[in-house]
Design a protein around this motif. Structure first.
Motif: not given
Length: 158
Positions: A51, A56, A58, A72-79
């Protein structure tokens, strides 16, 4: 850090030299919760975090249970932890799922029923007569219904 020398001149033209310290450490206005600020407003996250602010977790740090998988989402997306195929969410846990049910038995794994003694079948719905029923049919565990003219535990006596 670098040391800067500065002059201050007064009205009588005498100069006084003094030292000032200027910090060259980059600044991250939002802060880096679990990481280091490496450039203006840019964090490098500690292992297990991501993030913009490294706040956040990983997948490796989230701690999903055995019957869950981490998405796993993107850089700023919560897992998130999600139930694996064959399992369903029940409160905070993922439990085995047997969509057809297990009748008299209980679900022990994805689409796997553990039937009690005397019952068999995918959903434990079929009575079991281990010795067979010959020309009759099994109506309840270890009990055969014999056609007219046949008797015995396996309808073998006429």
């Amino acid at each position: 850090m670098r040391l800067l020398l500065r002059c201050a001149c007064y009205w009588f033209l005498l100069c006084h030299i003094y030292d000032t310290v200027e910090s060259q450490a980059p600044q991250c206005r939002s802060g880096c919760v679990r990481g280091q600020c490496v450039a203006p407003d840019q964090c490098t996250c500690d292992t297990g975090f991501k993030g913009q602010r490294c706040d956040m977790p990983t997948c490796e740090n989230l701690g999903c249970q055995d019957n869950q998988e981490c998405i796993e989402g993107g850089r700023d997306t919560p897992v998130i932890c999600k139930c694996k195929s064959g399992y369903k969410l029940h409160g905070p846990r993922c439990i085995e799922e047997c969509p057809g049910g297990c009748g008299r038995g209980h679900c022990t794994g994805p689409d796997q029923c553990n039937c009690p003694r005397g019952y068999t079948g995918a959903s434990c719905e079929t009575p079991d007569c281990p010795g067979g029923c010959g020309s009759g049919w099994c109506t309840e565990p270890e009990r055969c219904n014999c056609p007219q003219g046949y008797t015995g535990p396996s309808c073998g006596t006429s």
